[in-house]
Motif scaffolding. Structure first.
Motif, short mmCIF file in Angstrom:
data_model
loop_
_atom_site.label_atom_id
_atom_site.label_comp_id
_atom_site.label_asym_id
_atom_site.label_seq_id
_atom_site.Cartn_x
_atom_site.Cartn_y
_atom_site.Cartn_z
N TRP A 83 0.94 -1.15 -0.12
CA TRP A 83 0.10 0.11 -0.11
C TRP A 83 0.78 1.24 0.18
O TRP A 83 1.99 1.31 0.87
N ASP A 84 0.58 2.29 -0.77
CA ASP A 84 1.22 3.47 -0.85
C ASP A 84 0.22 4.40 -1.36
O ASP A 84 -0.29 4.60 -2.46
N SER A 128 -7.74 0.10 -11.27
CA SER A 128 -7.45 -1.36 -10.62
C SER A 128 -6.03 -1.77 -11.24
O SER A 128 -5.35 -2.21 -10.62
N GLU A 129 -6.43 -1.82 -12.60
CA GLU A 129 -5.23 -2.32 -13.59
C GLU A 129 -4.14 -1.66 -13.22
O GLU A 129 -3.08 -2.07 -13.04
N ASP A 137 -1.80 -3.48 -3.92
CA ASP A 137 -2.82 -4.54 -4.03
C ASP A 137 -3.74 -4.06 -3.34
O ASP A 137 -3.81 -3.65 -2.22
N VAL A 138 -4.87 -3.51 -4.08
CA VAL A 138 -5.82 -2.41 -3.41
C VAL A 138 -7.20 -3.13 -3.87
O VAL A 138 -7.48 -3.87 -4.52
N LYS A 139 -8.12 -2.45 -3.01
CA LYS A 139 -9.72 -2.77 -3.18
C LYS A 139 -10.44 -1.48 -3.40
O LYS A 139 -10.11 -0.40 -2.66
N ILE A 140 -11.10 -1.60 -4.40
CA ILE A 140 -11.99 -0.42 -4.73
C ILE A 140 -13.42 -0.57 -4.48
O ILE A 140 -13.86 -1.48 -4.99
N ILE A 141 -14.00 0.41 -3.57
CA ILE A 141 -15.46 0.13 -3.21
C ILE A 141 -16.29 1.19 -3.55
O ILE A 141 -15.96 2.60 -3.25
N LEU A 151 -8.76 1.29 -0.90
CA LEU A 151 -8.24 0.87 0.53
C LEU A 151 -7.18 -0.20 0.02
O LEU A 151 -7.14 -0.66 -1.06
N PRO A 152 -6.28 -0.49 0.88
CA PRO A 152 -5.61 -1.92 0.72
C PRO A 152 -6.48 -3.06 0.52
O PRO A 152 -7.52 -3.07 1.28
N GLN A 153 -5.90 -4.06 -0.01
CA GLN A 153 -6.81 -5.17 -0.55
C GLN A 153 -7.20 -5.97 0.87
O GLN A 153 -8.29 -6.44 0.95
#
Length: 405
Positions: A83-84, A128-129, A137-141, A151-153
């Protein structure tokens, strides 16, 4: 939990009474919110919310404990992986469709934007790509039809809950039952945690209902309530038979109510509901009610007013008698929070709690210490009040010291 269309906050107050009466002593209340600490604290000032045992904020990226909101450092370590925030903001700034939210909503492990509903899916996929190519490695909500959180995954409301349950299990304190409650898209993963019960309140947003239809429509442990917000949560407690689901606020005559497990919290909740109704003139002004209160007082019992004045409990009762109906027709409500009862003797209890009063926009709060003893008569349930001491909570003292709180 909070119904912004319920200006009297009645469903929230009904939940508060139910929780402090039946659940506070052996259960954990966890608030899981997409709000940042800043917005969460603002909401607590506006609404009569209880103090949760655990607060999960910023869409599951921050976990804190207790009244002082002590952060969970172990959770921070989990989220730091791949995460950054600077890279996230750099790449997201290249999308004109994204509008950065206010600085209060930008947290160490959450970057939030506004985006139109018809553009959200495309932006999410492309961004995301790109972030993956940058080594993150992220999560998009996407939730609420406008909010896009990166957010971080390993973050999110569901992951935060899974982390807590794993932590409880390692400490030998895994809850018997867990009920998750939600109304928006960022709540969806809460319902994916194994073995939990779940309720989507009746006012749940489209994205959560769509997720349910596609992923959990055949799961009997998840229901769509017919009641809104806190009332829907109460409904779910009853539906799943998790425990008592009748709020003391829905009981008109406490003398007719049967309790399986009498606890000090019940006595506290019951008395302050009577106190509210007495001052709102919602009970009859008759000596029978006051005699019932007096019967619960130790003859030599002492009451210390927040101003420091010391009275006998019976003198305090005389002050209460004078206040009948002084809040009739007004937006006056009373609730208790953080009821903690500790048995300090064979039949003696020390009870601490916060007692709140609201008059429209104005609030006052006293921190209360109460000593109770179990009634000696085997035929009567409940407690005898021996000593009561009130102290104003800083910033929430009353201007009028004449009323007995």
């Amino acid at each position: 939990m909070v119904d912004h269309h319920d200006h009297e906050n009645l469903s929230l107050l009904r939940f508060n009474a139910l929780w402090e009466d039946n659940y506070r002593h052996d259960s954990l209340l966890v608030f899981s919110t997409g709000r940042s600490p800043t917005l969460y604290k603002e909401l607590r000032k506006e609404k009569p919310m209880l103090t949760p045992d655990i607060t999960i904020m910023s869409v599951g990226t921050e976990i804190t404990y207790g009244y002082s909101m002590v952060p969970d450092d172990g959770w921070v370590e989990v989220l730091n992986q791949k995460w950054d925030q600077n890279i996230v903001r750099e790449e997201a700034s290249k999308f004109s469709e994204l509008k950065l939210q206010s600085e209060t909503e930008l947290r160490p492990h959450k970057v939030s934007f506004y985006v139109d509903k018809d553009k959200a899916q495309t932006v999410t996929k492309e961004l995301s790509e790109i972030l993956k190519q940058r080594g993150l490695d992220v999560k998009i909500i996407y939730s609420g039809g406008i909010d896009l959180d990166i957010l971080p995954q390993g973050a999110g409301k569901g992951q935060a809950l899974a982390y807590l349950l794993k932590k409880f299990k390692s400490e030998g304190k895994l809850p018997t039952n867990t009920l998750v409650c939600g109304d928006s898209g960022n709540d969806a993963e809460l319902f994916s945690i194994p073995d939990v019960y779940g309720v989507m309140v009746s006012n749940a947003q489209e994205e959560l209902l769509q997720w349910h239809a596609e992923n959990a429509k055949d799961n009997p442990k998840i229901i769509h309530a017919t009641e809104r917000c806190a009332a829907g949560i109460i409904q779910a407690i009853g539906h799943f038979n998790l425990g008592p689901s009748t709020s003391p606020r829905d009981v008109t005559d406490f003398s007719d109510s049967e309790l399986e497990n009498v606890n000090p919290g019940h006595d506290v909740v019951k008395f302050y509901l009577f106190y509210e109704r007495w001052r709102r003139a919602e009970v009859e002004n008759c000596e029978t009610y006051l005699a019932s209160v007096k019967a619960s007082y130790y003859p030599a019992g002492v009451y210390v007013h927040p101003s420091g004045v010391e009275l006998s409990l019976n003198e305090g009762l005389n002050e209460l008698r004078k206040s009948y109906g002084d809040k009739k027709g007004k937006q006056f409500r009373v609730w208790v929070d953080r009821v903690l009862a500790t048995q300090i003797g064979a039949d003696t209890w020390l009870v601490k709690f916060d007692k709140w009063e609201s008059f429209g926009e104005e609030k006052q709060c006293s921190m209360c210490t109460l000593i109770l003893s179990s009634k000696a008569d085997g035929d009567s349930k409940g407690f005898t009040w021996i000593h009561m001491h009130h102290t104003w909570l800083e910033g929430f003292g009353a201007k009028d010291h004449s009323i007995w709180p």
